[in-house]
Enzyme design. Structure first.
Site, PDB file in Angstrom:
ATOM      1  N   HIS A  65       0.761  -1.460  -0.025  1.00 41.47           N
ATOM      2  CA  HIS A  65      -0.052   0.009   0.117  1.00 41.47           C
ATOM      3  C   HIS A  65       1.044   1.238   0.001  1.00 41.47           C
ATOM      4  O   HIS A  65       1.909   1.068   0.499  1.00 41.47           O
ATOM      5  CB  HIS A  65      -1.031   0.043   1.113  1.00 41.47           C
ATOM      6  CG  HIS A  65      -0.146  -0.011   2.470  1.00 41.47           C
ATOM      7  ND1 HIS A  65       0.326  -1.208   2.901  1.00 41.47           N
ATOM      8  CD2 HIS A  65       0.245   0.906   3.363  1.00 41.47           C
ATOM      9  CE1 HIS A  65       0.750  -1.129   4.180  1.00 41.47           C
ATOM     10  NE2 HIS A  65       0.813   0.333   4.676  1.00 41.47           N
ATOM     11  N   CYS A 196       1.929   3.711  11.658  1.00 39.23           N
ATOM     12  CA  CYS A 196       2.743   3.444  10.588  1.00 39.23           C
ATOM     13  C   CYS A 196       3.060   4.235   9.675  1.00 39.23           C
ATOM     14  O   CYS A 196       2.409   5.568   9.541  1.00 39.23           O
ATOM     15  CB  CYS A 196       2.207   2.194  10.064  1.00 39.23           C
ATOM     16  SG  CYS A 196       0.570   2.288   8.723  1.00 39.23           S
TER      17      CYS A 196
END
Length: 689
Positions: A65, A196
């Site tokens: 991603h 993250c």
């Protein structure tokens, strides 16, 4: 609102065998749906994100991603592999692959939906349904949350059971768990933060995993997700009532001071996904031992903390790899020392430029200063710079200790660094003093103490005892041997000439250009900066060689995109324009996008160029007192014209090689079907900014 995933974005028979090929296959579906505007540019962004940290998760899941300016709408593509694809998970290859694409400025609604998917991936019933699905339309509906009746049988009962579980959830704050199996007693309370780099997937999966583990263990866990959709701060009352803190993060935790004074477990985000029960158990053990060491600045989160094949434990006590922890501690000290080196080194270099090298022997300007005399100003600059240099070793030692054990370690660290100067142990003495101080403080923190003493431990007891122990060790035990080693290293550097100097330049050039901001790059840079703490002719040559080699990768990529535009994508050509400035400023990371997209061609090329530049710089005898600055400090460099010649030679070598290797590919990047154009799995290289 367009649907995040449609049947056209589902591939139930994904034939790709590598993660890059899988990303390309799914990205092509996105491009066909007009949701990706530049396929190669988007794949470069995916590869760059993957280089930061593998996106494989336990349970056979891969979630590549990224955020990208080449994405027109938040999009999700799903592929199911029969053979499995290695995404770096500890338990093996992934058969369920989700490619998540978010625009650079994605709106919160879409990102909230994506975060919801991330949570659902922790549900085994959901992943089982994905593995059993046969109709792309039904699978797309399942992923969107529209339970297809044919595939929802068996899930309703599980959902009813989950609905009866004592759990609440607030917007932006995930997983406030109830407690099972505890009656008539106050449960153990944990507050956690997950984050993250992109804030899309791992953040929310770690939150869900910790919340579920808390329910299973009878522990009340409240998780703050600092993701792309923003974050809502934990209630201060909840934080105050918590018995321990867990940080599962790969970017800096925001507003850390809220958690001061609590036992802390500080790990990478993937540890929060893969080992939540262990983290909760560790938090309980730390609370029982009375370890109140939650720092204002946690471990240095980032790509370098995720070793290849590791589980994302990050730094601190939870990381299985001692070398990674040690590097993190040392980089903490070096990062705080660099501003002193920069300020002091530039001031001293300016003083030499104005008054010559003999200005170092001038009288104190406190006793003699003439406003209209150039030598007085030169002496002033020299003495200010020398004063700044006097802090180098104590600051290095103090902040190495700080990186290990937080503020209680600052005093023994600074004391140990000052003693290192007293016994002439220099830079090496500072390294050892910092590590000793951190280790002694960490050992003291493990000793159980009565609750009434906890308040004075970090401000009185720990600094007092640790300073005495470190002082004894530095004065009596290790100081003199380290001083002898430091003198031997200094003599060796000063004696470098001819082939020996060239060989050292080659090695430093290779290290600077291999990972461009990663561990090897940082080791070479730290070695050079450390030499400036006690500058000698040899150490100044090393600093010059390191900076020159570090400028080569971005300059070479900038030149290559200029002379052979057709070999690069539109995005790479745009990055090439910025790389001119980044390279000239000694920001090696400017070449990372090129290396991430095509590591097999780019990295060997820039390493060769860096080796040439390092060797020539050492051979020419160029010397540098400043730790940074690039071409902007060339006037302060010894042998400046030869120094620029060394940089130019290395840049030309790297450019020629990368053009040759890319040209041998035989196709323009926009038409290349080879997944290796975006970097192959076999050539994965960890790069860090």
């Amino acid at each position: 609102m367009s649907e995040l995933i449609t049947a056209e974005l589902v591939d139930l028979d994904l034939s790709a065998t590598t993660k890059d090929a899988a990303a390309r296959s799914l990205a092509e579906r996105m491009a066909a749906a007009h949701r990706v505007t530049d396929l190669d540019g988007f794949l470069a962004d995916v590869a760059a994100r993957e280089a930061q940290m593998p996106t494989g998760l336990d349970g056979g899941i891969g979630i590549p991603h990224c955020r990208s300016e080449h994405v027109s709408a938040p999009t999700l593509a799903f592929g199911r592999s029969g053979a499995g694809i290695d995404f770096g998970a500890a338990d093996g290859p992934a058969d369920l692959v989700f490619l998540i694409a978010a625009p650079a400025g994605a709106d919160d609604d879409h990102l909230t939906i994506l975060s919801g998917l991330a949570r659902r991936l922790m549900d085994p019933e959901f992943t089982a349904a994905l593995r059993a699905g046969t109709d792309p339309r039904a699978v797309a509906a399942l992923i969107r949350g529209e339970e297809p009746t044919e595939e929802s049988q068996g899930r309703e009962q599980a959902q009813e059971q989950a609905a009866t579980a004592p759990e609440t959830e607030a917007t932006g704050v995930t997983g406030v768990t109830g407690v099972t199996g505890v009656t008539g007693s106050v449960p153990f309370r944990i507050v956690a933060v997950t984050s993250c780099p992109t804030g899309i997937a791992h953040t929310y999966m770690a939150a869900e995993s910790l919340a579920a583990a808390g329910r299973a263990e009878g522990v009340e866990v409240t998780v703050e997700t600092q993701g792309s959709a923003g974050f809502e701060k934990l209630d201060p009352a909840v934080v105050a009532a918590a018995d321990a803190v867990i940080w599962a993060h790969d970017v800096e935790v925001r507003e850390k001071a809220r958690f001061r004074g609590k036992p802390l477990v500080d790990v990478g985000v993937k540890a929060g996904i893969n080992r939540p029960a262990e983290l909760i158990a560790e938090a309980r053990r730390k609370a029982e031992r009375g370890e109140i060491a939650a720092p204002e600045t946690g471990r240095a989160a980032g790509p370098g903390n995720e070793g290849p094949g590791g589980d994302g434990n990050g730094s601190g006590e939870d990381h299985a790899h001692f070398g990674v922890r040690l590097r993190t501690y040392l980089m903490s000290g070096v990062s705080y020392m660099v501003p002193f080196v920069a300020a002091g080194g530039l001031l001293i270099a300016l003083s030499f430029a104005i008054g010559g090298y003999e200005i170092a022997d001038a009288k104190s300007v406190a006793d003699h200063f003439v406003w209209g005399e150039a030598d007085s100003w030169a002496a002033l600059l020299n003495q200010i710079g020398s004063a700044a240099f006097g802090f180098l070793v104590p600051v290095l030692a103090g902040y190495i200790a700080y990186g290990m054990a937080d503020r209680p370690a600052l005093v023994p660290g600074f004391v140990g660094g000052a003693i290192a100067l007293t016994v002439n142990a220099g830079f090496l003495g500072g390294l050892v003093a910092g590590l000793l101080a951190g280790a002694v403080v960490m050992a003291i923190q493990r000793v159980p103490v009565h609750p009434t003493l906890r308040g004075i431990m970090p401000v009185l007891v720990i600094p007092l005892i640790a300073s005495a122990v470190v002082g004894f060790l530095m004065f009596i035990v290790v100081g003199k041997p380290i001083a002898s080693l430091q003198n031997a290293l200094t003599d060796w550097l000063n004696g470098l000439s001819g082939s020996n100097a060239v060989i050292l330049g080659v090695v430093l050039g290779l290290m600077m250009c291999f990972d461009m901001g990663g561990p090897l790059n940082k080791v070479a840079y730290a070695f050079a900066v450390g030499g400036l703490a006690d500058p000698t002719p040899g150490s100044l040559k090393v600093m010059a060689a390191v900076m020159a080699a570090g400028m080569v990768p971005p300059l070479a990529m900038a030149l290559a995109t200029t002379v052979r535009r057709r070999l690069f994508t539109k995005t790479e050509r745009e990055n090439g324009r910025a790389a001119w400035v980044l390279g000239a400023s000694f920001i090696t990371e400017g070449a990372i996008p090129f290396a991430a997209a095509d590591p097999l061609r780019v990295i060997p090329s820039v390493m060769a160029g860096g080796a040439v530049t390092g060797a020539l710089s050492m051979a020419f005898g160029a010397a540098l007192r400043a730790p940074h600055g690039g071409v902007f400090v060339v006037p302060l460099i010894g042998e400046p014209f030869l120094y620029l010649l060394a940089i130019a030679a290395g840049t030309l070598v790297a450019t020629a090689l990368v053009v040759l290797l890319k040209g041998a590919r035989g196709t323009a990047p926009a038409a290349a079907g080879d997944p290796g154009a975006a970097g192959s799995d076999d050539s994965r290289v960890t790069v860090a900014a």
